[in-house]
Design an enzyme around this catalytic site. Structure first.
Site, mmCIF file in Angstrom:
data_model
loop_
_atom_site.group_PDB
_atom_site.id
_atom_site.type_symbol
_atom_site.label_atom_id
_atom_site.label_comp_id
_atom_site.label_asym_id
_atom_site.label_seq_id
_atom_site.Cartn_x
_atom_site.Cartn_y
_atom_site.Cartn_z
ATOM 1 N N ASP A 34 0.844 -1.201 0.000
ATOM 2 C CA ASP A 34 0.000 0.000 0.000
ATOM 3 C C ASP A 34 0.880 1.252 0.000
ATOM 4 O OD1 ASP A 34 -2.176 -1.683 0.224
ATOM 5 O OD2 ASP A 34 -2.324 -1.449 2.402
HETATM 6 N N1 URA Z 1 -1.290 -5.899 3.925
HETATM 7 C C1 URA Z 1 -1.773 -4.643 3.922
HETATM 8 O O1 URA Z 1 -2.807 -4.392 4.492
HETATM 9 N N2 URA Z 1 -1.078 -3.692 3.266
HETATM 10 C C2 URA Z 1 0.100 -3.931 2.632
HETATM 11 O O2 URA Z 1 0.695 -3.010 2.061
HETATM 12 C C3 URA Z 1 0.586 -5.247 2.643
HETATM 13 C C4 URA Z 1 -0.121 -6.216 3.307
#
Ligand code: URA
Length: 238
Positions: free
Chosen positions: A102
């Site tokens: 993310d």
């Molecule tokens: N899980 C999440 O919620 N975000 C990420 O970036 C990776 C795994």
């Protein structure tokens, strides 16, 4: 053949770009930095490396980045800076990030042009382990460990696959998962009413984040790291 011509023939960049790389001391011949682009090399005998990568033997390139928050895991984007925008490497064409973190997540990101390896690492059937360091806005309970181990409903078709929750303090933990659903880690904690306030990936399969890399920094993988990943093409379950 002249060194600059050789580098251009490998698609490293234009003649002026490769000259610049040589002058910056990025190119070594037989482990010695060379600064003269016009130097002659024996293509079949001399070992030429660029940014520590042996050009004679590699058609694939592998880098690890400590992804900073605020940057998109993408090759390019009209609006936001991407992880590829942070990289100043040659050749850059064809490189892409393996999987997605993310925008606000930090940590280990593999960047390569090896599509087969990427496919294998991301394939749901391979169960490649991904380990995250998590900070939360509330208190972790010991009983969550069993939930993570057994799987639970986060609003997907199936329950989550067995995961490992290692509680480090009342609001810090490591989580290891073998799947990669959208916002998976955040959704797992949301199930218990907890919000993830900081998330950082520290491991993917056999590859461990180099803690010397500050957010936004990257480096070429070491030969032993590459071979541990390539072994994964056969079997990477952990
Ligand atoms: N899980 C999440 O919620 N975000 C990420 O970036 C990776 C795994």
């Amino acid at each position: 053949m002249r060194l600059d011509k050789y580098l251009t023939s490998l698609g490293i960049g234009s003649r002026s770009q490769v000259k610049e790389l040589v002058k910056k001391g990025k190119v070594k011949i037989n482990d010695k930095i060379v600064n003269r682009p016009e130097i002659h090399i024996e293509e079949t005998k001399d070992h030429v490396s660029l940014n520590g990568l042996d050009l004679n033997y590699h058609k694939f390139y592998y880098y690890m980045m400590n992804k900073p928050a605020g940057v998109l895991t993408a090759v390019s984007d009209f609006q936001y800076r991407t992880v590829l925008d942070l990289m100043d490497v040659m050749p850059k064409k064809g490189l892409f990030p393996v999987g997605r973190l993310d925008k606000d997540t930090e940590g280990l990101l593999l960047i390569t042009n090896d599509g087969e390896l990427s496919h294998m690492l991301l394939s749901p059937g391979r169960h490649v382990a991904k380990k995250y360091y998590v900070e939360l806005d509330g208190t972790l309970k010991q009983e969550y460990v069993t939930y993570f181990k057994e799987g639970f409903d986060i609003g997907l078709k199936a329950d989550t696959k067995p995961a490992i929750l290692e509680i480090l303090s009342e609001n810090q933990a490591y989580v290891t998962i073998t799947e990669g659903k959208y916002h998976q880690v955040k959704r797992m904690f949301q199930h218990f009413g907890l919000k993830v306030t900081y998330l950082k990936r520290v491991r993917m399969g056999p590859l461990q984040l180099d803690e010397n890399l500050k957010p936004g920094e990257y480096r070429a993988l070491r030969p032993e790291e590459v071979s541990s990943l390539l072994k994964c093409k056969k079997d990477c379950e952990e």
